[in-house]
Scaffold this motif. Structure first.
Motif, short mmCIF file in Angstrom:
data_model
loop_
_atom_site.label_atom_id
_atom_site.label_comp_id
_atom_site.label_asym_id
_atom_site.label_seq_id
_atom_site.Cartn_x
_atom_site.Cartn_y
_atom_site.Cartn_z
N LEU A 284 55.18 35.24 29.40
CA LEU A 284 54.90 34.59 28.12
C LEU A 284 56.13 33.81 27.68
O LEU A 284 57.22 34.38 27.51
CB LEU A 284 54.53 35.64 27.06
CG LEU A 284 54.27 35.11 25.65
CD1 LEU A 284 53.06 34.17 25.67
CD2 LEU A 284 54.04 36.27 24.67
N ASP A 285 55.93 32.49 27.52
CA ASP A 285 57.02 31.63 27.05
C ASP A 285 56.76 31.29 25.58
O ASP A 285 55.83 30.57 25.24
CB ASP A 285 57.06 30.35 27.91
CG ASP A 285 58.28 29.49 27.58
OD1 ASP A 285 59.02 29.83 26.63
OD2 ASP A 285 58.46 28.46 28.27
N ARG A 286 57.60 31.83 24.70
CA ARG A 286 57.40 31.66 23.26
C ARG A 286 57.99 30.35 22.74
O ARG A 286 57.80 30.02 21.57
CB ARG A 286 58.02 32.82 22.50
CG ARG A 286 57.42 34.19 22.88
CD ARG A 286 57.94 35.25 21.92
NE ARG A 286 57.38 36.57 22.22
CZ ARG A 286 58.03 37.50 22.89
NH1 ARG A 286 59.25 37.26 23.34
NH2 ARG A 286 57.48 38.67 23.12
N SER A 287 58.72 29.62 23.52
CA SER A 287 59.40 28.37 23.14
C SER A 287 60.37 28.61 21.98
O SER A 287 60.69 29.76 21.66
CB SER A 287 58.37 27.28 22.80
OG SER A 287 57.74 27.59 21.57
N LYS A 288 60.83 27.53 21.38
CA LYS A 288 61.80 27.60 20.27
C LYS A 288 62.99 28.47 20.63
O LYS A 288 63.50 29.27 19.83
CB LYS A 288 61.14 28.13 18.99
CG LYS A 288 60.05 27.21 18.44
CD LYS A 288 59.48 27.74 17.15
CE LYS A 288 58.39 26.80 16.62
NZ LYS A 288 57.81 27.28 15.32
N LEU B 274 63.21 31.03 22.22
CA LEU B 274 63.01 32.48 22.26
C LEU B 274 62.93 32.95 23.72
O LEU B 274 62.50 32.20 24.61
CB LEU B 274 61.72 32.85 21.53
CG LEU B 274 61.70 32.57 20.03
CD1 LEU B 274 60.31 32.88 19.45
CD2 LEU B 274 62.75 33.41 19.32
N PRO B 275 63.35 34.13 23.99
CA PRO B 275 63.32 34.61 25.38
C PRO B 275 61.89 34.80 25.87
O PRO B 275 60.98 35.11 25.08
CB PRO B 275 64.06 35.94 25.31
CG PRO B 275 63.90 36.40 23.90
CD PRO B 275 63.91 35.14 23.06
#
Length: 433
Positions: free
Chosen positions: A86-90, A92-93
């Motif tokens: 899961l890539d949360r963007s912004k 975030l890890p």
């Protein structure tokens, strides 16, 4: 007294020695000759024929098809592993997760589609028995034909031997008349020519009988080296019993493997239509899964369990089910017409074979009558030739006609057997059994 006993013992020993020596010269297969009836020959041929084994293997394909459909009644259990990131963007890890565990799916109701598909497979599997029966009928008839051909050639050899005796008698008469000066030498030459022709026919039929016997052994899957070890029981005319035409037609429509197989195909097609109709009904599935989950590949184990029921209603399928149903109904109508066509063809085959059998019987009676007439003519012309009232041409002409009449009687006789067993095959019974 003692000397006499010694001499008797020596004589007995010499007799035993020479008897043993004589029997040692006779091939073993001649001493242990196996006499087989037509039934025993057919049974051995059927056991050894690879075509029947191939038909049985073909049936196994449908057997496993049935098992494949039956497996749809049972639940399906799988062991699965899933990796997710899961890539949360912004900035975030990312979060990684691993799921590992068993899952179960079970279709508990399919609108009876699976049930009817299973019954369809059973009918097709059963129809393969008729395919095997068809092979058995064909192989049996082939064995019967070879069996009849062997005795026919042997009978023609007997006729040729009788012709040889007649030719020898004519030669003796011609020589006697030539020696007393009442016949030209041309009569002797004509009689010798007839003798050579008779000897030629004997040689021909001797080897054609051996060839026919060899074919029987090959159908039995036996080595031709054993050809002298086998003898066969002659066919008997009293065994040729035939029912009425109507009874034979009824029996054929009941026994013929082609018609029985077609009936089972029709039943299978009816089940196929029911299976397609089942697609109009909803399907019910049970499902469950059990996972071990974590974010770093099992350092901190967590658990996830899921269970539920899914009901699917076929509201609209693009008319695919309707089209499939119409297609299967058209196939059912086609199979029904094929069955009727097959019934008419079978009735025609039985009728033709029935008439050919009785025609062969009448021909046999006619051939006998012709033979008796020519035997009388031959005796008359022979006496006339002895008395100088007929020429050698008259005598050899009648002899040639007599020879042909003898052959025609044997040909007509074994033609009866041929058409009898052909009628059995047409009715659907195993020829010879």
């Amino acid at each position: 007294m003692r000397a006499g006993r010694v001499i008797n013992l020596l004589k007995a020993f010499l007799w035993i020695f020479w008897a043993s020596f004589f029997f040692s010269l006779i091939p073993y297969n001649l001493l242990a000759q196996d006499t087989l009836s037509i039934k025993e020959v057919i049974e051995r041929a059927l056991k050894a024929n690879p075509q029947i084994t191939a038909a049985i293997k073909q049936k196994e394909e449908f057997f496993y098809q049935k098992k494949l459909i039956r497996s749809e009644f049972f639940p399906k259990i799988y062991l699965s592993y899933t990796f997710e990131r899961l890539d949360r963007s912004k900035n975030l890890p990312t979060a990684d997760s691993h799921l590992f565990g068993p899952t179960l799916n079970w279709n508990i109701f399919s609108g009876f589609s699976t049930y009817y598909s299973y019954k369809e497979a059973l009918y097709y599997l059963s129809s393969q028995d008729e395919n095997i029966r068809h092979k058995i009928l064909s192989i049996s008839l082939e064995v019967v034909k070879a069996y009849i051909e062997f005795f026919k050639q042997r009978a023609l050899l007997e006729a040729a031997l009788a012709d040889l005796e007649d030719a020898k008698l004519i030669l003796r008469l011609a020589r006697k008349r030539f020696e007393v000066g009442v016949a030209p030498y041309a009569d002797v030459l004509e009689a010798e020519a007839r003798l050579k022709e008779a000897e030629y026919n004997i040689t021909k039929y001797k080897y054609t009988a051996e060839i026919a016997k060899a074919k029987i052994l090959l159908l039995m899957n036996e080595d031709l080296e054993k050809i002298e070890a086998y003898e066969f029981v002659p066919l008997q005319e009293e065994d040729l019993k035939v029912q009425t035409l109507s009874e034979l037609i009824r029996k054929a429509l009941k026994l013929r493997p082609e018609i029985v197989a077609k009936e089972k195909e029709i039943l299978a097609q009816e089940e196929r239509i029911k299976s397609v109709r089942g697609e109009y009904f909803p399907t019910v599935d049970l499902f469950t899964s059990y996972y071990r989950t974590d974010k770093s590949f099992f350092p901190d184990r967590d658990y996830q369990f899921l269970a539920g029921i899914k009901i699917t209603f076929p509201i609209f399928t693009g008319f695919s089910t309707v089209s499939k149903l119409q297609k299967e109904k058209a196939t059912l109508e086609k199979k029904g017409l094929e069955k009727r066509t097959l019934e008419l063809a079978i009735q025609d085959e039985v009728f033709t074979a029935y008439k050919q059998f009785f025609t062969a019987r009448e021909n046999y009676s006619s051939a006998h009558a012709v033979l008796e007439k020519l035997e009388e003519d031959y005796r008359t012309i022979q006496k006339k030739y002895e008395n100088g009232l007929a020429s050698i041409v008259d005598l050899t002409t009648v002899m040639a006609r007599l020879s042909q009449a003898r052959a025609n009687v044997y040909l007509a006789k074994y033609n009866i057997f041929h058409h009898f067993y052909q009628l059995q095959r047409t009715v659907g019974e195993i020829p010879g059994l």
